[in-house]
Design an enzyme around this catalytic site. Structure first.
Site, PDB file in Angstrom:
ATOM      1  N   ARG A  75       0.856  -1.186   0.000  1.00  0.00           N
ATOM      2  CA  ARG A  75       0.000   0.000   0.000  1.00  0.00           C
ATOM      3  C   ARG A  75       0.895   1.240   0.000  1.00  0.00           C
ATOM      4  O   ARG A  75       1.789   1.365   0.834  1.00  0.00           O
ATOM      5  CB  ARG A  75      -0.876  -0.028   1.235  1.00  0.00           C
ATOM      6  CG  ARG A  75      -1.886   1.091   1.323  1.00  0.00           C
ATOM      7  CD  ARG A  75      -2.629   1.010   2.642  1.00  0.00           C
ATOM      8  NE  ARG A  75      -3.638  -0.038   2.681  1.00  0.00           N
ATOM      9  CZ  ARG A  75      -4.233  -0.470   3.813  1.00  0.00           C
ATOM     10  NH1 ARG A  75      -3.892   0.072   4.983  1.00  0.00           N
ATOM     11  NH2 ARG A  75      -5.144  -1.416   3.781  1.00  0.00           N
ATOM     12  N   ARG A 130      -1.113   6.665   9.447  1.00  0.00           N
ATOM     13  CA  ARG A 130      -1.155   6.167   8.075  1.00  0.00           C
ATOM     14  C   ARG A 130      -1.186   7.317   7.077  1.00  0.00           C
ATOM     15  O   ARG A 130      -1.021   8.472   7.427  1.00  0.00           O
ATOM     16  CB  ARG A 130      -2.427   5.319   7.914  1.00  0.00           C
ATOM     17  CG  ARG A 130      -2.589   4.237   8.980  1.00  0.00           C
ATOM     18  CD  ARG A 130      -1.971   2.987   8.522  1.00  0.00           C
ATOM     19  NE  ARG A 130      -2.152   1.844   9.409  1.00  0.00           N
ATOM     20  CZ  ARG A 130      -3.003   0.855   9.202  1.00  0.00           C
ATOM     21  NH1 ARG A 130      -3.861   0.913   8.191  1.00  0.00           N
ATOM     22  NH2 ARG A 130      -3.038  -0.193  10.007  1.00  0.00           N
ATOM     23  N   LYS A 132      -3.405   1.305  14.823  1.00  0.00           N
ATOM     24  CA  LYS A 132      -3.351   2.197  13.663  1.00  0.00           C
ATOM     25  C   LYS A 132      -3.899   3.580  14.009  1.00  0.00           C
ATOM     26  O   LYS A 132      -4.689   3.748  14.950  1.00  0.00           O
ATOM     27  CB  LYS A 132      -4.137   1.603  12.505  1.00  0.00           C
ATOM     28  CG  LYS A 132      -5.601   1.330  12.835  1.00  0.00           C
ATOM     29  CD  LYS A 132      -6.411   0.868  11.611  1.00  0.00           C
ATOM     30  CE  LYS A 132      -6.065  -0.516  11.141  1.00  0.00           C
ATOM     31  NZ  LYS A 132      -7.102  -1.080  10.205  1.00  0.00           N
ATOM     32  N   LYS A 145      -5.313   7.289  11.988  1.00  0.00           N
ATOM     33  CA  LYS A 145      -5.652   7.842  10.678  1.00  0.00           C
ATOM     34  C   LYS A 145      -6.047   9.315  10.771  1.00  0.00           C
ATOM     35  O   LYS A 145      -6.784   9.700  11.669  1.00  0.00           O
ATOM     36  CB  LYS A 145      -6.810   7.058  10.071  1.00  0.00           C
ATOM     37  CG  LYS A 145      -6.488   5.576   9.871  1.00  0.00           C
ATOM     38  CD  LYS A 145      -7.697   4.822   9.345  1.00  0.00           C
ATOM     39  CE  LYS A 145      -7.328   3.390   9.012  1.00  0.00           C
ATOM     40  NZ  LYS A 145      -8.500   2.662   8.482  1.00  0.00           N
ATOM     41  N   CYS A 198     -15.294  -2.878  -0.206  1.00  0.00           N
ATOM     42  CA  CYS A 198     -13.914  -3.133   0.182  1.00  0.00           C
ATOM     43  C   CYS A 198     -13.374  -4.295  -0.647  1.00  0.00           C
ATOM     44  O   CYS A 198     -14.098  -4.913  -1.402  1.00  0.00           O
ATOM     45  CB  CYS A 198     -13.843  -3.481   1.660  1.00  0.00           C
ATOM     46  SG  CYS A 198     -14.467  -5.134   2.006  1.00  0.00           S
ATOM     47  N   CYS A 201      -8.076 -10.531   1.047  1.00  0.00           N
ATOM     48  CA  CYS A 201      -8.158 -10.101   2.441  1.00  0.00           C
ATOM     49  C   CYS A 201      -8.339 -11.309   3.358  1.00  0.00           C
ATOM     50  O   CYS A 201      -9.299 -12.067   3.225  1.00  0.00           O
ATOM     51  CB  CYS A 201      -9.308  -9.116   2.641  1.00  0.00           C
ATOM     52  SG  CYS A 201      -9.442  -8.645   4.382  1.00  0.00           S
ATOM     53  N   CYS A 220     -13.865  -1.344   6.120  1.00  0.00           N
ATOM     54  CA  CYS A 220     -12.895  -0.661   5.253  1.00  0.00           C
ATOM     55  C   CYS A 220     -13.522   0.254   4.205  1.00  0.00           C
ATOM     56  O   CYS A 220     -12.888   1.178   3.723  1.00  0.00           O
ATOM     57  CB  CYS A 220     -11.984  -1.682   4.593  1.00  0.00           C
ATOM     58  SG  CYS A 220     -10.964  -2.560   5.795  1.00  0.00           S
TER      59      CYS A 220
HETATM   60  C1  SRM Z   1      -7.892  -1.329   0.796  1.00  0.00           C
HETATM   61  C2  SRM Z   1      -8.846  -0.951   1.919  1.00  0.00           C
HETATM   62  C3  SRM Z   1     -10.288  -1.147   1.481  1.00  0.00           C
HETATM   63  C4  SRM Z   1     -10.633  -0.644   0.112  1.00  0.00           C
HETATM   64  O1  SRM Z   1     -11.424  -1.340  -0.505  1.00  0.00           O
HETATM   65  O2  SRM Z   1     -10.179   0.395  -0.330  1.00  0.00           O
HETATM   66  C5  SRM Z   1      -8.632  -1.720   3.178  1.00  0.00           C
HETATM   67  C6  SRM Z   1      -8.263  -3.022   3.200  1.00  0.00           C
HETATM   68  C7  SRM Z   1      -7.949  -3.736   4.325  1.00  0.00           C
HETATM   69  N1  SRM Z   1      -8.072  -3.344   5.590  1.00  0.00           N
HETATM   70 FE1  SRM Z   1      -8.996  -1.650   6.029  1.00  0.00          FE
HETATM   71  N2  SRM Z   1      -8.854  -0.992   4.275  1.00  0.00           N
HETATM   72  C8  SRM Z   1      -9.096   0.274   3.889  1.00  0.00           C
HETATM   73  C9  SRM Z   1      -9.654   1.262   4.618  1.00  0.00           C
HETATM   74  C10 SRM Z   1     -10.145   1.092   5.892  1.00  0.00           C
HETATM   75  C11 SRM Z   1     -11.082   1.979   6.522  1.00  0.00           C
HETATM   76  C12 SRM Z   1     -11.658   3.213   5.907  1.00  0.00           C
HETATM   77  C13 SRM Z   1     -10.988   4.482   6.323  1.00  0.00           C
HETATM   78  O3  SRM Z   1     -10.014   4.441   7.069  1.00  0.00           O
HETATM   79  O4  SRM Z   1     -11.467   5.491   5.889  1.00  0.00           O
HETATM   80  C14 SRM Z   1     -11.352   1.420   7.746  1.00  0.00           C
HETATM   81  C15 SRM Z   1     -12.360   1.934   8.771  1.00  0.00           C
HETATM   82  C16 SRM Z   1     -11.829   3.028   9.579  1.00  0.00           C
HETATM   83  C17 SRM Z   1     -11.121   2.538  10.768  1.00  0.00           C
HETATM   84  O5  SRM Z   1      -9.906   2.434  10.690  1.00  0.00           O
HETATM   85  O6  SRM Z   1     -11.776   2.201  11.757  1.00  0.00           O
HETATM   86  C18 SRM Z   1     -10.591   0.226   7.853  1.00  0.00           C
HETATM   87  C19 SRM Z   1     -10.608  -0.631   8.927  1.00  0.00           C
HETATM   88  C20 SRM Z   1      -9.862  -1.792   9.007  1.00  0.00           C
HETATM   89  C21 SRM Z   1      -9.773  -2.614  10.167  1.00  0.00           C
HETATM   90  C22 SRM Z   1     -10.485  -2.363  11.511  1.00  0.00           C
HETATM   91  C23 SRM Z   1      -9.703  -1.427  12.312  1.00  0.00           C
HETATM   92  C24 SRM Z   1     -10.281  -1.190  13.659  1.00  0.00           C
HETATM   93  O7  SRM Z   1      -9.570  -0.616  14.456  1.00  0.00           O
HETATM   94  O8  SRM Z   1     -11.392  -1.575  13.935  1.00  0.00           O
HETATM   95  C25 SRM Z   1      -8.917  -3.663   9.839  1.00  0.00           C
HETATM   96  C26 SRM Z   1      -8.497  -4.830  10.742  1.00  0.00           C
HETATM   97  C27 SRM Z   1      -7.473  -4.466  11.743  1.00  0.00           C
HETATM   98  O9  SRM Z   1      -6.859  -3.417  11.707  1.00  0.00           O
HETATM   99  O10 SRM Z   1      -7.282  -5.321  12.625  1.00  0.00           O
HETATM  100  C28 SRM Z   1      -8.525  -3.452   8.486  1.00  0.00           C
HETATM  101  C29 SRM Z   1      -7.679  -4.270   7.759  1.00  0.00           C
HETATM  102  C30 SRM Z   1      -7.544  -4.268   6.404  1.00  0.00           C
HETATM  103  C31 SRM Z   1      -6.746  -5.281   5.642  1.00  0.00           C
HETATM  104  C32 SRM Z   1      -5.332  -4.835   5.578  1.00  0.00           C
HETATM  105  C33 SRM Z   1      -6.872  -6.721   6.120  1.00  0.00           C
HETATM  106  C34 SRM Z   1      -5.851  -7.220   7.108  1.00  0.00           C
HETATM  107  O11 SRM Z   1      -5.579  -6.570   8.119  1.00  0.00           O
HETATM  108  O12 SRM Z   1      -5.353  -8.320   6.870  1.00  0.00           O
HETATM  109  C35 SRM Z   1      -7.437  -5.153   4.253  1.00  0.00           C
HETATM  110  C36 SRM Z   1      -6.605  -5.528   3.062  1.00  0.00           C
HETATM  111  C37 SRM Z   1      -7.458  -6.135   2.014  1.00  0.00           C
HETATM  112  C38 SRM Z   1      -6.802  -6.262   0.727  1.00  0.00           C
HETATM  113  O13 SRM Z   1      -6.684  -7.436   0.256  1.00  0.00           O
HETATM  114  O14 SRM Z   1      -6.398  -5.297   0.128  1.00  0.00           O
HETATM  115  N3  SRM Z   1      -9.095  -2.312   8.023  1.00  0.00           N
HETATM  116  N4  SRM Z   1      -9.879   0.048   6.699  1.00  0.00           N
HETATM  117  C39 SRM Z   1      -8.690   0.462   2.449  1.00  0.00           C
HETATM  118  C40 SRM Z   1      -7.264   0.945   2.374  1.00  0.00           C
HETATM  119  C41 SRM Z   1      -7.121   2.296   2.944  1.00  0.00           C
HETATM  120  C42 SRM Z   1      -5.770   2.871   2.807  1.00  0.00           C
HETATM  121  O15 SRM Z   1      -5.389   3.198   1.678  1.00  0.00           O
HETATM  122  O16 SRM Z   1      -5.073   2.997   3.792  1.00  0.00           O
HETATM  123  S1  SF4 Z   2     -10.822  -6.306   6.573  1.00  0.00           S
HETATM  124 FE1  SF4 Z   2     -11.532  -4.695   5.313  1.00  0.00          FE
HETATM  125  S2  SF4 Z   2     -11.115  -5.402   3.252  1.00  0.00           S
HETATM  126 FE2  SF4 Z   2     -11.091  -7.170   4.542  1.00  0.00          FE
HETATM  127  S3  SF4 Z   2     -13.180  -7.910   4.410  1.00  0.00           S
HETATM  128 FE3  SF4 Z   2     -13.009  -6.690   6.240  1.00  0.00          FE
HETATM  129  S4  SF4 Z   2     -13.741  -4.752   5.546  1.00  0.00           S
HETATM  130 FE4  SF4 Z   2     -13.228  -5.867   3.714  1.00  0.00          FE
END
Ligand code: SRM
Ligand code: SF4
Ligand SMILES: Cc1cc2nc3c(=O)[nH]c(=O)nc-3n(C[C@H](O)[C@H](O)[C@H](O)COP(=O)(O)OP(=O)(O)OC[C@H]3O[C@@H](n4cnc5c(N)ncnc54)[C@H](O)[C@@H]3O)c2cc1C
Ligand SMILES: Cc1cc2nc3c(=O)[nH]c(=O)nc-3n(C[C@H](O)[C@H](O)[C@H](O)COP(=O)(O)O)c2cc1C
Lengths: 570, 597
Positions: A75, A144, A208, A210, A427, A433, A476
């Site tokens: 990323r 991030r 994390k 943001k 997402c 994922c 996400c």
């Molecule tokens: C690519 C993306 C979704 C998309 O379709 O665009 C994404 C993809 C993933 N997110 Fe996300 N997140 C993405 C935005 C978000 C958002 C939206 C935002 O920030 O505006 C959120 C919700 C906001 C938040 O942070 O609460 C988000 C909340 C999570 C979480 C839950 C975090 C939490 O504290 O609850 C995880 C899981 C974790 O961190 O344990 C996660 C984890 C992941 C992971 C890395 C899975 C993992 O940990 O193994 C996903 C990778 C999937 C893949 O195959 O690419 N992602 N993730 C977004 C990339 C953003 C970026 O460029 O940095």
């Molecule tokens: S971690 Fe984010 S990208 Fe993966 S399934 Fe959950 S919402 Fe979708």
């Protein structure tokens, strides 16, 4: 705080990592496996790299005497989301040569590559570096990518917020040389003994972090979904300062009501030159007060729930040495993008291209990948990524428009897309994922097609309703800020949420649990019929379902799981 | 006196006789006993029924050297058979591997039988190269008066059919040798013809020698005949013509469903066969033709619907490989002038054959054939060899094979490898495969379990190395081992990946380097890894490691060979010639072994 509780495993990994080195470099050389050690996979996140495996192939691997089909997702860190055409071409090359041949635009204004196998990882990162880009801290327990409203048509404010995003990102960048050592440099710099992380310390943040910057009336960044937000207050055409929001986040866990999405609170107002200090001190407060025992409660939103908004503000102001000014009024209109050509205030034109779920690939007649490559070859301006997984071909001089139009037509990128699809977002989920419980990116397009038929029948074809899907409750694609939210529960099953505000200021609420994919359209059709029939003029779908009592309004994160219809439990 | 010899109760006498004899024995002196034994022997000889005497009773035992050049063991097996026949005929016959021979020594032989196969593009087998080069050199010794004959093994599917045998024959004549029989050139179905030729040639030789003996009786030094009843080398119970039906107990395509390749891991039960093999050996597999292709062939020959013929073609005839002979023969059969002409022109025929098969010939000139004409045109179906990928010490009574599915398209027709597609498409677990053991005594683990080994085996070349490592794991061998593997894509084509991980963890494998050619723009092959690792690789070689190469003969083995030479030149700071000499020394010492196909 969590002094007595046992620290989470990640804390030890960080502590012992010698500032994010671990044994990554050694692991990259092990020929027998396409994976890194489990601990190292936690550390690579700080370098913007996730180990994944192709879940479509899992079932057959063991029988074929092969380990899981491991690969890596990388990323990028692109604060403010602007790229030059040359950079775009470089990314395209990397996708072809080192990754799975596609580019994925994310919900946080950046680019992801999927499917990079271990042996291609260093070459890929090195190539990213040659394009003057990097993946530093794109993931991990650090700040991030810093995102900012994509409004290139307001040249001055856009320039200012992009510059600010970059400055904040830079200020909060880890100082460890590990990244360059492992991924770019050929020889190892000293073992890191002399290093220090003045802001983060040896164990970085509990979780994390943001940051988003928005310029009203736009809220394309969904400012309330982030740990820290800055809402630009534009007065007389210039940015007077920013309202500061804190404590937003989406992620939760099914069946654990003490985890919940939360919209950030507005804390006050600061001047432009105070932004970096505010960011730094919110980070250090979270560093010191965040929960390091339970990663499910480690985000700033829970820290603020525990400290109270006032307690948190007090601590922050103590660290800053000054008080925040009272918040200034602002007005938001929506969290979507504006598509097609728009004239900028500087006479240049900007074309925002719809990219379904952010996936840049050639599919059928819609040849996004080739088309953008061709456009990048002739484009003299920039590309601006949006937080809705789209892309703006920015700063096109009027005489260059026909050339761009011709290419858009040639590659099948100029077709009409319905309002619902334009406001839909999914997402990544399967197959990459590791956390996905259900399909998302691969499923939403066909669901929208089905819903579009309903919308058309009801005369709602021109009406924008935000629809977001995720494969799991991590959120996400920020589904809890969508008027219709679908969150994966298991293969082919989703929870259906309704009632968020169109402008991203109010969370939605659980409306129906465990809806099978085949039943989604049927569940929504009566509501859409009712909306088509009974809505008030200008009334948004999210507001309508609340007025009609289908769900109650969610007033804050800690009420997300409350006020459910009888018989429903989170 | 208890220690004196006593007849046991089990002796073939009645109880009272035993008692009487023991009474006598107890009283004998050693001298008396010795005399008695001699007397009994003489008595026995004098009173025995007359025995069958050997077929030919020459007074002297004539020496015969049977020199063989082999790659996959056919020539060696024939040499062993020839030795058996010759011994029965009264020759003092020796079978000699060309790898262990020099032209200088062989020039001193009186009677010489050469059995040689052809490999590569008309090349001698790898182990015979030194001998071959020496014989072809200007400085080669004269073979004046040496009585010789050559049996050439080959395969008509190759352009340079039996080239090596032909060259030996011509060269020995040029060096003064006396050819006692015309050379025979055998195709893949060599067994019957080769046997007849051996019988005939040895008969001729025997007659020649008898004539010479009449003219000049009692060659000095020839000793009194002793009938040699010693058996020849133990013959395998199961052969290509009488294969064992081994049950398939497991059958897995090891490549991922995303792969462009298909490589089948097949586990066979050897239970009841008595087959024992060593790592390095191969199994011969007698395949069945694709029934759809047999249909096509029958239809093209106007014989569609003949079930008996279909069965015969499916099981016994080669319905794919096309040779010039067949073109000519088909022309004659049908009176097709164009085909006769094509068959007569070697260059044009070769061009036509390129990428074509029997079906193309039949389709190019449709003629109705009789079943006899068709079967007369076709060669017998040759078996295919597969390196055994397992060790009996790890998996008793099993043999594992690794079979790469061959599929390609030429001249607008999709083609499949006969044997590999048979396994890939038609065999199922619970069914059987017809197999026989094909030993390869030249591709063995070092006798000393502490000797380090380097194994270079991309693609299916990895098969024998799985056997090696399994074996060393099972025996707890202390020697270090280093494997170089290569294929197309890491994620989709890493054969036996989990097993290598396990062997590494257990220490049965010490080191692993891999090269996947299609994971990045630059092609990376095993030879690139050899070069990258040249410092350590050379150190292993200097430590006495045995270097093994298995797999593709055309590109891979050549590139690996060249790279090994470069590694030596670079690390020892010597020129190319000295590096080559180093490799030659390794080869002669049995430390550079190749099993390439
Ligand atoms: C690519 C993306 C979704 C998309 O379709 O665009 C994404 C993809 C993933 N997110 Fe996300 N997140 C993405 C935005 C978000 C958002 C939206 C935002 O920030 O505006 C959120 C919700 C906001 C938040 O942070 O609460 C988000 C909340 C999570 C979480 C839950 C975090 C939490 O504290 O609850 C995880 C899981 C974790 O961190 O344990 C996660 C984890 C992941 C992971 C890395 C899975 C993992 O940990 O193994 C996903 C990778 C999937 C893949 O195959 O690419 N992602 N993730 C977004 C990339 C953003 C970026 O460029 O940095
Ligand atoms: S971690 Fe984010 S990208 Fe993966 S399934 Fe959950 S919402 Fe979708
Ligand atoms: C000692 C020894 C050990 C061996 N061990 C193994 C082993 O462990 N695993 C293994 O898989 N194989 C092994 N082989 C090879 C094996 O014996 C067969 O040759 C192979 O499986 C092909 O047999 P087939 O009947 O499927 O193909 P065939 O019907 O014999 O067809 C093969 C022929 O098709 C033609 N052909 C193939 N590809 C193309 C192409 N792309 N374009 C044009 N023409 C083409 C060539 O003429 C080739 O000779 C070994 C061979 C030897 C001699
Ligand atoms: C890779 C390969 C190449 C061969 N090249 C030739 C050739 O050029 N000419 C030929 O007549 N036979 C060729 N053959 C056939 C062999 O000579 C034949 O199989 C022979 O029976 C092998 O005898 P050996 O086991 O003693 O080596 C080739 C066989 C293989 C597998």
């Amino acid at each position: 705080m969590a002094d007595e509780k046992k620290l989470s495993r990640n804390e030890t990994i960080k502590e012992e990592s010698r500032f994010l080195r671990g044994s990554i470099a050694e692991g990259l050389h092990r020929a027998e496996t396409g994976a890194l050690s489990e601990d190292d996979t936690q550390l690579t996140k700080f370098h913007g790299i996730y180990q994944q495996d192709d879940r479509d192939l899992r079932a057959e691997r063991g029988r074929k005497k092969m380990e899981k089909a491991f690969s890596f997702m990388a990323r990028l860190r692109i604060p403010g989301g602007t790229l030059t055409p040359a950079q775009w071409l470089a990314l395209d090359d990397i996708a072809q040569e080192r990754a799975n041949g596609t580019i994925r635009l994310t919900t946080r204004q950046t680019v992801q590559f999927h499917g990079i196998i271990k042996t291609n990882l260093r070459p890929a990162i090195a190539a990213i570096n040659r394009a003057m880009l990097d993946t530093v801290a794109a993931c991990g327990d650090v700040n991030r990518n810093v995102i900012a409203t994509s409004n290139p048509y307001e040249r001055a404010t856009h320039g200012a917020v992009v510059a600010l995003a970059r400055a904040v990102s830079l200020a909060l960048l880890p100082k460890s040389r590990a990244y360059h050592e492992i991924w770019i440099g050929d020889e190892l710099v000293a073992g890191g003994e002399e290093e220090d992380e003045p802001i983060y310390g040896r164990t970085y943040l509990p979780r994390k972090f943001k940051i988003a910057i928005t310029v009203p009336p736009h809220n394309d960044v969904d400012v309330f979904a982030h740990d820290l937000g800055f809402i630009a207050i534009v007065e007389d055409g210039r940015i007077a300062g920013y309202n500061v929001t804190a404590g937003g986040g989406m992620g939760m866990t099914h069946g654990e009501p003490d985890t919940f999405p939360r919209t950030g609170d507005v804390l006050g107002f600061c001047a432009p030159d105070q932004v970096i200090a505010v960011a730094e001190q919110v980070v250090t407060t979270q560093r010191d007060f965040g929960d390091r025992a339970d990663r499910k409660h480690a985000r700033l939103k829970y820290t603020i729930e525990r400290m109270g908004v006032d307690g948190f503000r007090a601590e922050l102001e103590r660290r800053l040495g000054f008080a925040l000014a009272p918040a200034r009024p602002f007005h938001l209109e929506g969290n979507g993008d504006r598509y097609g050509w728009r004239e900028g205030d500087d006479g240049l034109a900007h074309y925002t291209l719809f990219v379904e779920n952010g996936r840049i690939a050639d599919t059928g007649t819609r040849r996004l990948l080739s088309g953008l490559r061709a456009i990048a070859g002739v484009h003299a301006g920039t590309f601006v990524l949006t937080c809705n997984q789209n892309l703006t071909i920015a700063q096109v001089a009027p005489d260059r428009r026909p050339a761009i139009d011709a290419l858009l037509a040639e590659y099948g990128l100029d077709g009409d897309v319905t309002a619902l699809r334009r406001h839909a977002m999914a997402c990544v989920a399967l197959p990459t994922c590791g956390l996905a419980l259900a399909e998302s990116e691969r499923y939403l397009p066909s669901l929208v097609t089905e819903l579009d038929a309903v919308m058309a029948r009801l005369g709602l074809a021109e009406d924008a309703i935000t629809l977001r899907m995720t494969g799991c409750p991590n959120g996400c694609a920020r589904p809890y800020l969508a008027e219709i939210g679908l969150v994966g529960r298991g293969p082919g099953t989703y929870n259906l949420y309704l009632g968020a505000a169109f402008d991203g200021s109010r969370l939605n609420k659980l409306y129906m649990k465990d809806v099978s994919d085949a039943a989604i359209v049927a569940a929504l059709t009566p509501l859409l019929e009712e909306y088509a029939r009974d809505r008030e003029s200008g009334e948004r779908f999210g507001d309508f379902v609340i007025r009609r009592g289908h769900v109650q309004a969610t007033v804050g994160g800690n009420r997300f799981h409350a006020d459910l219809a009888p018989g429903l439990a989170a | 006196m208890a220690s004196l010899p006593m007849l046991p109760d089990t002796a073939p006498f009645a109880a009272e006789q035993i008692a009487v004899l023991n009474k006598v024995m107890v009283a004998t002196t050693p001298e008396q006993r010795s005399w008695l034994s001699g007397f009994l022997a003489g008595y026995q000889a004098a009173t025995a029924a007359p025995q069958a005497s050997p077929a030919a009773p020459p007074a002297t035992r004539q020496p015969l050297s049977i020199l063989f050049a082999t790659e996959s063991g056919n020539s060696e097996a024939l040499a062993a058979k020839a030795r058996l026949v010759a011994t029965r005929l009264g020759f003092a016959a020796r079978a000699i591997d060309m790898a262990d021979a020099t032209p200088e020594v062989m020039a001193k032989a009186s009677n010489l039988l050469v059995i040689a196969s052809t490999w590569g593009e008309g090349d001698p087998p790898q182990r015979a190269i030194d001998f071959y080069t020496g014989l072809m050199a200007d400085a080669a010794p004269r073979f004046d008066g040496v009585r010789y004959a050559v049996l050439a093994l080959g395969d008509r599917a190759y352009a340079n059919f039996c080239e090596t045998g032909r060259r030996f024959d011509e060269r020995l004549a040029a060096l003064g040798g006396a050819r006692i029989a015309d050379r025979i050139e055998c195709d893949v179905d060599y067994e019957t013809r080769a046997k007849a030729w051996i019988d005939g040639t040895l008969g001729t030789l025997q007659a020649l020698l008898a004539e010479a003996a009449d003219a000049d009786p009692a060659e000095p030094g020839a000793d009194v005949i002793h009938v040699d009843f010693a058996r020849g080398p133990a013959e395998q119970a199961w052969t290509r013509s009488r294969p064992f039906e081994a049950e398939i107990t497991e059958r897995i395509n090891l490549n991922s469903s995303r792969s462009t390749a298909e490589t089948w891991h097949v586990e066979l039960s050897l239970a009841g066969s008595g087959i024992t093999y060593e790592p390095g050996d191969a199994l011969g597999f007698v395949p069945t033709n694709d029934p759809a292709l047999v249909d096509e062939v029958l239809t093209a020959a106007g014989l569609a619907g003949d079930a008996t013929l279909h069965a015969a073609l499916a099981d016994r005839f080669d319905v794919t490989t096309l040779t010039r002979l067949q073109i000519a023969e088909f022309g004659r059969m049908t009176g097709d002038a164009a085909l006769i002409e094509l068959g007569a022109d070697a260059a044009r025929a070769a061009a036509f054959i390129e990428g074509r098969q029997v079906i193309d010939l039949l389709a190019a000139a449709p003629h109705r054939l009789t079943p006899e004409q068709l079967t007369g045109l076709l060669r017998p179906l040759p078996p295919r060899l597969y390196s055994i990928a397992s060790s009996l010490r790890a998996v008793p009574e099993e043999a594992h094979l690794l079979i790469g599915a061959v599929r390609f398209e030429t001249h607008g027709r999709a083609r499949k490898g006969v044997a590999s597609a048979d396994v890939a498409e038609r065999r199922r677990v619970g069914e059987t495969m017809k197999v026989y053991l094909k030993p390869n005594s030249h591709f063995r683990l070092p006798a000393d379990p502490a000797t380090p080994i380097v194994m270079i085996g991309p693609g299916t070349g990895i098969a024998p190395f799985r056997a090696f490592v399994q074996d060393r794991d099972a025996t707890g061998a202390a020697g270090r081992s280093w494997l170089f593997f290569g294929n197309r894509q890491y994620t989709h084509d890493f054969l036996y990946q989990l097993e290598w991980q396990d062997f590494l963890a257990r220490g049965a494998l010490s080191r692993l380097d891999v090269a996947f050619s299609r994971d990045q723009r630059e092609k990376v092959y095993v030879q690139h890894r050899l070069w990258e690792q040249r410092r350590d690789l050379y150190a292993w070689m200097e430590d006495g490691a045995v270097v093994y190469v298995c797999g593709d003969a055309n590109a891979m083995a050549k590139d690996v060979h060249a790279t090994l030479a470069r590694v030596i030149a670079d690390q020892a700071s010597v020129d190319a010639e000295a590096a080559q000499a180093y490799l030659d020394r390794m080869r002669r010492a049995g430390r550079y072994l190749r099993d390439v196909y």
